[in-house]
Design a protein around this motif. Sequence first.
Motif, PDB file in Angstrom:
ATOM      1  N   GLY A   9      56.372  38.157  31.361  1.00  0.00           N
ATOM      2  CA  GLY A   9      56.521  39.542  30.768  1.00  0.00           C
ATOM      3  C   GLY A   9      56.413  40.464  31.536  1.00  0.00           C
ATOM      4  O   GLY A   9      55.913  41.717  31.148  1.00  0.00           O
ATOM      5  N   CYS A  10      56.394  40.396  32.977  1.00  0.00           N
ATOM      6  CA  CYS A  10      56.638  41.438  34.051  1.00  0.00           C
ATOM      7  C   CYS A  10      58.012  42.268  33.785  1.00  0.00           C
ATOM      8  O   CYS A  10      58.843  41.668  33.165  1.00  0.00           O
ATOM      9  N   PRO A  11      57.891  43.748  33.939  1.00  0.00           N
ATOM     10  CA  PRO A  11      59.217  44.325  33.857  1.00  0.00           C
ATOM     11  C   PRO A  11      60.406  43.761  34.557  1.00  0.00           C
ATOM     12  O   PRO A  11      61.564  43.781  33.911  1.00  0.00           O
ATOM     13  N   SER A  12      60.207  43.275  35.907  1.00  0.00           N
ATOM     14  CA  SER A  12      61.234  42.565  36.599  1.00  0.00           C
ATOM     15  C   SER A  12      61.818  41.198  35.636  1.00  0.00           C
ATOM     16  O   SER A  12      62.868  40.818  35.617  1.00  0.00           O
ATOM     17  N   ASP A  13      60.799  40.574  34.994  1.00  0.00           N
ATOM     18  CA  ASP A  13      61.269  39.633  34.077  1.00  0.00           C
ATOM     19  C   ASP A  13      62.302  40.026  32.949  1.00  0.00           C
ATOM     20  O   ASP A  13      63.313  39.181  32.715  1.00  0.00           O
ATOM     21  N   TYR A  14      61.814  41.141  32.233  1.00  0.00           N
ATOM     22  CA  TYR A  14      62.777  41.406  31.128  1.00  0.00           C
ATOM     23  C   TYR A  14      64.096  41.982  31.819  1.00  0.00           C
ATOM     24  O   TYR A  14      65.076  41.764  31.012  1.00  0.00           O
ATOM     25  N   SER A  68      61.225  27.540  31.381  1.00  0.00           N
ATOM     26  CA  SER A  68      60.336  26.830  32.181  1.00  0.00           C
ATOM     27  C   SER A  68      59.687  27.487  33.112  1.00  0.00           C
ATOM     28  O   SER A  68      58.378  27.106  33.531  1.00  0.00           O
ATOM     29  N   LEU A  69      60.060  28.757  33.538  1.00  0.00           N
ATOM     30  CA  LEU A  69      59.438  29.503  34.401  1.00  0.00           C
ATOM     31  C   LEU A  69      58.738  30.651  33.838  1.00  0.00           C
ATOM     32  O   LEU A  69      58.014  31.559  34.602  1.00  0.00           O
ATOM     33  N   GLY A  70      58.416  30.661  32.581  1.00  0.00           N
ATOM     34  CA  GLY A  70      57.498  31.590  31.910  1.00  0.00           C
ATOM     35  C   GLY A  70      57.982  33.056  32.006  1.00  0.00           C
ATOM     36  O   GLY A  70      57.009  33.915  32.284  1.00  0.00           O
ATOM     37  N   PHE A  71      59.174  33.494  31.760  1.00  0.00           N
ATOM     38  CA  PHE A  71      59.451  34.771  31.633  1.00  0.00           C
ATOM     39  C   PHE A  71      58.899  35.659  30.784  1.00  0.00           C
ATOM     40  O   PHE A  71      58.875  36.888  30.631  1.00  0.00           O
ATOM     41  N   LEU A  72      58.738  34.910  29.440  1.00  0.00           N
ATOM     42  CA  LEU A  72      58.219  35.574  28.347  1.00  0.00           C
ATOM     43  C   LEU A  72      56.915  34.956  28.084  1.00  0.00           C
ATOM     44  O   LEU A  72      56.425  34.052  28.392  1.00  0.00           O
TER      45      LEU A  72
END
Length: 472
Positions: A9-14, A68-72
């Motif tokens: 949930g980081c800004p870079s993830d979104y 798998s890498l937990g972006f959300l």
Amino acid sequence: MATCAVNGGCPSDYAAVSISLLSIFLLIGKAVAPHLIHKIALPKGSSFWLVTIQIIASFNLIVSIVMSLGFLRFKRGHWWSSCYIWAVWVEGPLGFGLLLSSRIVQAFQLYYIFVRRRLPPIRSFIFLPLVLLPWIIGAAFLHTKKPLNNRCHMRTQWIIPVICLHALYVAAMVGFTAAIRHIEFRFHELKDLWRGILVSTCSIGIWVIAYILNETHEDIPLVQIVTRFLILVMTSVLVLVFFSISISQPLLSLMSLRKDEHQEYSMMMGRALGIPDSGLLVRTESLQSVDSNEPFDKLLSNRRFRQSFMEFADSCLAGESVHFYEEVQQLDRIPDSDHVRRIYMARHIIDRYIAPGATMEVNISHRCRQEILSTLDLAHANLFKNALIELIHLMKMNLANDYWSSTFYMKLKDEAAMKTVDHELETGGWNFSQRLSSVHCTDDPFHQEHSPRKLGSSTNRDTELQLREKFP
């Protein structure tokens, strides 16, 4: 930062997820735009499903990395969020492995068709699972050993075999592509493959570095956030640029060609390959009327008759043989020394008329069909000779008798008669040559000027008669 590095949930993830969604939309748009905008028919067989598989594999690869890498932000307590589903099966055999395997199959087809000049000995739907088999075995092995932790990271001793498997498939594709580097392709097959290799090598290089750092530095939040972003962005770039339609559909490279009611798909292939007079009636075509007593193969060589006969056969839903004859005639116009264009056209004819289940499959004997499908030289001058002999005999026995009593033949005769009259008027016109009139000079209503030589001889005879009357 530490919280979003673990839970996502980081800004870079979104931002990375947004880039990946955009790449998926662009990928699908690139695949369907030629068919929707330029009305090009969907290909059949491996030409269609190999491309479809690449799109599905690209989508699986991107989604598996996101999951798998937990972006959300989500909890992994549910079965559908299991690391072994996304990080092992979807990302491996159904993602990267399937994508690279499809490209290897395409390179394998190019090698056999243009280097070996024959159809591949293994069908694509059999060869693809064989190429994908190491990925399936590796995924099953990892699922059995369960080396992943709750954040889908594996221990260092497992990273090297996984990276080697990725590199092995890239090396296989490079090997097949290097084997066909000397072929001068008509379209962009080799260029697309080399571009895919170059982009994939750069992307995979960055991807591997980021993957290793992400797996080995699990305790550093900043490294997790940056590497996670790079992994997803490089994957999005990889699937977008890596995707291309190569030998399966060369007409898609020619966006200037459109399929409409006046332009058959077969003629488009001839135009795409630059074959002279593809699908066009030349003005120097014979104007003489068609004689039904002439040999049928000779009649078919007349393009005006062939066009009329093709329209009649299409109206009877039996035009495959005539279209096949037309395309083989186009193939014969390609010089024997131009192997690449002959192979393009021959493969197009095989896919459209010869292969079992083809869209316009012609009715030829099994022996003749297998003779073509198992040929050792796709550029051979007599590749379709026996098939033509069978089909000409079939057309003569079934369609020709009905054609002579059809309105299509009557229309052809009327057009030939009218064009013959027009041709005579254009070439002959009014005849203004000097000739004697049956009316004497003073009574000639057109005041024609007579030939001086003949007029002089007539005047001499009249003078002689007058002298004899005066001087008997």
